[in-house]
Design an enzyme around this catalytic site. Structure first.
Site, PDB file in Angstrom:
ATOM      1  CB  CYS A  47      -0.784  -0.009   1.095  1.00  0.00           C
ATOM      2  SG  CYS A  47      -1.743   2.418   1.249  1.00  0.00           S
ATOM      3  CB  CYS A  52      -3.356   2.861  -1.758  1.00  0.00           C
ATOM      4  SG  CYS A  52      -3.515   0.611  -1.052  1.00  0.00           S
ATOM      5  CE  LYS A  55      -4.865   3.473  -6.526  1.00  0.00           C
ATOM      6  NZ  LYS A  55      -5.286   2.669  -5.941  1.00  0.00           N
ATOM      7  CE1 TYR A 183      -7.114  -1.128  -6.789  1.00  0.00           C
ATOM      8  CE2 TYR A 183      -7.818  -3.291  -7.299  1.00  0.00           C
ATOM      9  CZ  TYR A 183      -7.402  -2.857  -6.780  1.00  0.00           C
ATOM     10  OH  TYR A 183      -5.923  -2.692  -4.972  1.00  0.00           O
ATOM     11  CD  GLU A 187      -7.185   2.438  -8.873  1.00  0.00           C
ATOM     12  OE1 GLU A 187      -8.051   2.582  -8.224  1.00  0.00           O
ATOM     13  OE2 GLU A 187      -5.854   1.394  -8.692  1.00  0.00           O
ATOM     14  CG  HIS A 441     -28.650  23.125  -3.594  1.00  0.00           C
ATOM     15  ND1 HIS A 441     -28.431  22.761  -4.849  1.00  0.00           N
ATOM     16  CD2 HIS A 441     -28.859  24.611  -4.626  1.00  0.00           C
ATOM     17  CE1 HIS A 441     -28.692  23.717  -5.991  1.00  0.00           C
ATOM     18  NE2 HIS A 441     -28.982  24.650  -5.322  1.00  0.00           N
ATOM     19  CD  GLU A 446     -28.112  19.135  -4.386  1.00  0.00           C
ATOM     20  OE1 GLU A 446     -29.683  20.417  -4.214  1.00  0.00           O
ATOM     21  OE2 GLU A 446     -27.833  20.897  -5.323  1.00  0.00           O
TER      22      GLU A 446
HETATM   23  C1  FAD Z   1      -1.126  -0.939  -7.561  1.00  0.00           C
HETATM   24  C2  FAD Z   1      -1.701  -1.193  -6.253  1.00  0.00           C
HETATM   25  C3  FAD Z   1      -2.441   0.020  -6.141  1.00  0.00           C
HETATM   26  C4  FAD Z   1      -3.740  -0.782  -4.779  1.00  0.00           C
HETATM   27  N1  FAD Z   1      -4.016   0.231  -4.510  1.00  0.00           N
HETATM   28  C5  FAD Z   1      -5.326   0.539  -3.192  1.00  0.00           C
HETATM   29  C6  FAD Z   1      -6.430   1.265  -2.939  1.00  0.00           C
HETATM   30  O1  FAD Z   1      -6.814   2.386  -3.700  1.00  0.00           O
HETATM   31  N2  FAD Z   1      -7.071   0.821  -1.792  1.00  0.00           N
HETATM   32  C7  FAD Z   1      -6.719  -0.126  -1.046  1.00  0.00           C
HETATM   33  O2  FAD Z   1      -7.498  -0.193   0.320  1.00  0.00           O
HETATM   34  N3  FAD Z   1      -5.594  -1.284  -1.186  1.00  0.00           N
HETATM   35  C8  FAD Z   1      -5.044  -1.037  -2.684  1.00  0.00           C
HETATM   36  N4  FAD Z   1      -4.471  -2.386  -2.908  1.00  0.00           N
HETATM   37  C9  FAD Z   1      -4.539  -3.382  -2.379  1.00  0.00           C
HETATM   38  C10 FAD Z   1      -3.345  -3.069  -0.885  1.00  0.00           C
HETATM   39  O3  FAD Z   1      -1.900  -2.603  -1.094  1.00  0.00           O
HETATM   40  C11 FAD Z   1      -3.354  -4.120  -0.343  1.00  0.00           C
HETATM   41  O4  FAD Z   1      -4.891  -4.630  -0.282  1.00  0.00           O
HETATM   42  C12 FAD Z   1      -2.606  -4.520   1.292  1.00  0.00           C
HETATM   43  O5  FAD Z   1      -1.331  -4.044   0.917  1.00  0.00           O
HETATM   44  C13 FAD Z   1      -2.651  -5.177   1.546  1.00  0.00           C
HETATM   45  O6  FAD Z   1      -1.822  -5.717   3.234  1.00  0.00           O
HETATM   46  P1  FAD Z   1      -1.045  -6.698   3.306  1.00  0.00           P
HETATM   47  O7  FAD Z   1      -0.747  -6.508   4.746  1.00  0.00           O
HETATM   48  O8  FAD Z   1      -1.593  -7.887   3.239  1.00  0.00           O
HETATM   49  O9  FAD Z   1       0.204  -7.360   2.224  1.00  0.00           O
HETATM   50  P2  FAD Z   1       0.988  -6.548   1.792  1.00  0.00           P
HETATM   51  O10 FAD Z   1       1.302  -4.584   2.618  1.00  0.00           O
HETATM   52  O11 FAD Z   1       1.562  -6.320   0.552  1.00  0.00           O
HETATM   53  O12 FAD Z   1       2.699  -6.584   2.642  1.00  0.00           O
HETATM   54  C14 FAD Z   1       3.135  -7.853   2.715  1.00  0.00           C
HETATM   55  C15 FAD Z   1       5.100  -7.610   3.059  1.00  0.00           C
HETATM   56  O13 FAD Z   1       5.917  -8.285   2.883  1.00  0.00           O
HETATM   57  C16 FAD Z   1       6.939  -8.700   2.722  1.00  0.00           C
HETATM   58  N5  FAD Z   1       7.484  -9.911   2.543  1.00  0.00           N
HETATM   59  C17 FAD Z   1       6.372 -11.164   1.535  1.00  0.00           C
HETATM   60  N6  FAD Z   1       6.824 -11.905   2.285  1.00  0.00           N
HETATM   61  C18 FAD Z   1       8.000 -11.862   3.211  1.00  0.00           C
HETATM   62  C19 FAD Z   1       8.287 -12.582   4.080  1.00  0.00           C
HETATM   63  N7  FAD Z   1       8.642 -14.325   3.553  1.00  0.00           N
HETATM   64  N8  FAD Z   1       9.938 -11.976   4.465  1.00  0.00           N
HETATM   65  C20 FAD Z   1       9.433 -11.217   4.978  1.00  0.00           C
HETATM   66  N9  FAD Z   1       8.564 -10.174   4.206  1.00  0.00           N
HETATM   67  C21 FAD Z   1       7.949 -10.716   3.181  1.00  0.00           C
HETATM   68  C22 FAD Z   1       6.354  -8.339   1.415  1.00  0.00           C
HETATM   69  O14 FAD Z   1       7.845  -6.772   1.588  1.00  0.00           O
HETATM   70  C23 FAD Z   1       5.459  -6.856   1.920  1.00  0.00           C
HETATM   71  O15 FAD Z   1       5.931  -5.482   2.309  1.00  0.00           O
HETATM   72  C24 FAD Z   1      -3.691  -1.399  -4.848  1.00  0.00           C
HETATM   73  C25 FAD Z   1      -2.361  -2.576  -4.507  1.00  0.00           C
HETATM   74  C26 FAD Z   1      -1.348  -2.470  -5.504  1.00  0.00           C
HETATM   75  C27 FAD Z   1      -0.424  -3.326  -6.337  1.00  0.00           C
END
Ligand code: FAD
Length: 452
Positions: A47, A52, A55, A183, A187, A441, A446
């Protein structure tokens, strides 16, 4: 309420410092748990680093062009605007670094140990670090997120970039083909088009944005066309050939499109491989994510998983809720799950759209007897600016109880408006409650209380 067992180095080990992992680590630590988190890339996760936040910054940048055009109607003379992509990317990177530092500071303030590097499971209580060191943990949380899916192995697939690279292109492509209909594809199509690229969007389905309300999808597709984006639906990419500085993308029916860049945005796959999950018997669901119960507990009782790696509702606020509920449940003595009804979502297209609750189609399937109210309007600002872009708002209502089942909106600031309206849907308010609310308004919002 941390449980300090002598044979464990920490009470909680979190793998992945993204939206879900950071929240879970911080809340667990606030309950007194000894917490460690491993992050193989950058603290903040998708994110903050490549989702997010960056972006949305690019979305903001891409809107200026339309604003400059509209300004003339309001009496402004704007010189020939010039856009400098490297300046935007550098400023964006500075902001991301600031946010990463802020996340790190928060974790440190709660005494969460941060380990930079990859972590994997050795057994149900042992995490192996990149250094080879082992950490014994009473509870383990997997919050490793997801990764761009690049589709089947077609010839030339290696030429395509994903959203990860799109944030770091050295220059703005003059022409770009984006493959995908979700999306992220939509986007980026609007971002690049707004910044001046010639965009072709190729999607496999009959229309973009499967899962959103059909009228809204159609409306956006038309608006994208008016903004010069070519949408080719019902097509897949068969091959990409590099020819000099350009790429020729061949579609399954032979149609060829030449561009300077090709981007795939075909969905995201949960990061489950190479973590050692099989050795520990953490079950994978048939949808590809880690299988969990309502409390994010996996098939191994002391191992939990939250966020995109569980492939439930893949949005940041959901990952945060799941991480928070996990920490409350396991370390705070407050058993909590996350509710998945009424999760609002948005597409930051131009114009943007936002939705909460059931689409017209889903509501009809579930309730049969529904009423649909809609307003198709040209925002006052657009009329004056002689911009032909229209907005569309829809209320989907249960005909028996009059309860609002869904709100679907496309138009300027739709996501900002919908967040407030989502409270009404979550609270189970009725069409009569909307009607009883006096309009504010003049506003676009609205329209929500004026549909008859
Ligand atoms: C281009 C794009 C736009 C998006 N826009 C939106 C939006 O507008 N609104 C919204 O709500 N969501 C959006 N999302 C989705 C959102 O980013 C994810 O849903 C959210 O980040 C999920 O969080 P998470 O904690 O599950 O995983 P992540 O945020 O992906 O975090 C996982 C972390 O784990 C780390 N990792 C993975 N494997 C290992 C390992 N074995 N050891 C150590 N570290 C590891 C990774 O490096 C990463 O930093 C977007 C995603 C993308 C790709």
């Amino acid at each position: 309420m941390g449980r300090r067992m002598a044979d464990h180095d920490v009470d909680l080990f979190v793998i992945g410092a993204g939206s879900g992992g950071v929240r879970a680590a911080r809340i667990a630590a606030s309950y007194g748990a000894r917490v460690m988190v491993a992050e193989e890339y950058r603290v903040g996760g998708t994110c903050v680093i490549r989702g997010c936040v960056p972006k949305k910054l690019l979305v903001y940048a891409s809107r200026f062009f339309g604003e400059f055009e509209d300004a003339a109607g309001y009496g402004w003379t704007v010189g020939q605007p010039e856009f400098h992509w490297p300046a935007l990317i550098a400023n964006k990177d500075r902001e991301i670094a600031r946010l990463e530092a802020a996340y790190t500071t928060t974790l440190e303030r709660f005494n969460v140990g941060i380990i930079k590097g990859r972590a994997t499971l050795e057994d149900a209580h042992t995490v192996r670090l990149a250094s080879g060191a082992r950490v014994r943990a009473e509870t383990i949380l997997i919050s490793t997120g997801a990764w761009p899916y690049m589709g089947p192995k077609i010839p030339g697939r290696e030429h395509a970039i994903s959203s990860n690279e799109a944030f770091h292109l050295p220059e703005l492509p003059k022409r770009i083909l984006i493959h995908g209909g979700g999306y992220i594809a939509v986007e980026f199509a609007c971002i690049f088009a707004g910044l001046g690229s010639k965009v072709t969007l190729v999607c496999r389905n009959v229309n973009i944005l499967r899962g959103f309300d059909d009228d809204i999808r159609e409306h956006l597709r038309n608006e994208m066309g008016l903004r010069g984006i070519t949408v080719i639906s019902d097509h897949t990419v068969a091959q990409i050939d590099k020819s000099g500085d350009e790429y020729v993308t061949r579609l399954h029916d032979g149609l060829a499109v030449a561009t300077d860049k090709v981007m795939f945005a075909l969905g995201r796959q949960p990061n489950v491989t190479g973590l050692g999950l099989e050795d520990v018997n953490v079950r994978i669901h048939e949808h590809g994510g880690i299988e969990v119960d309502a409390y994010s507990q996996t098939s191994v009782p002391n191992i939990y998983a939250v966020g995109d790696v569980t492939n439930r509702v893949n949005l940041t606020p959901v990952a945060i809720r799941e991480g928070h509920a996990f920490a409350d449940t396991v370390f705070g003595g407050n058993k909590r799950s996350t509710a998945y009804d009424c999760v609002p979502s948005a597409v930051f297209s131009q114009p943007p759209l936002a939705a909460v609750g059931l689409t017209e189609g889903a509501a009809r399937n579930k309730y049969g007897n529904i009423k649909v109210y809609s307003s198709d309007f040209r925002p006052m600002k657009n009329v004056f600016a002689q911009r032909h872009e229209r907005g569309l708002y829809k209320l989907v209502v249960d005909a028996v109880t009059e309860r609002i089942l869904g709100i679907h909106m496309i138009g300027p600031e739709a996501p900002e408006i919908l967040q407030a309206a989502a409270i009404a849907v979550k609270a189970g308010l009725t069409k009569a409650d909307f009607d009883a609310t006096v309009a504010l308004h003049p506003s676009m919002a609205e329209e929500l209380v004026l549909m008859r």
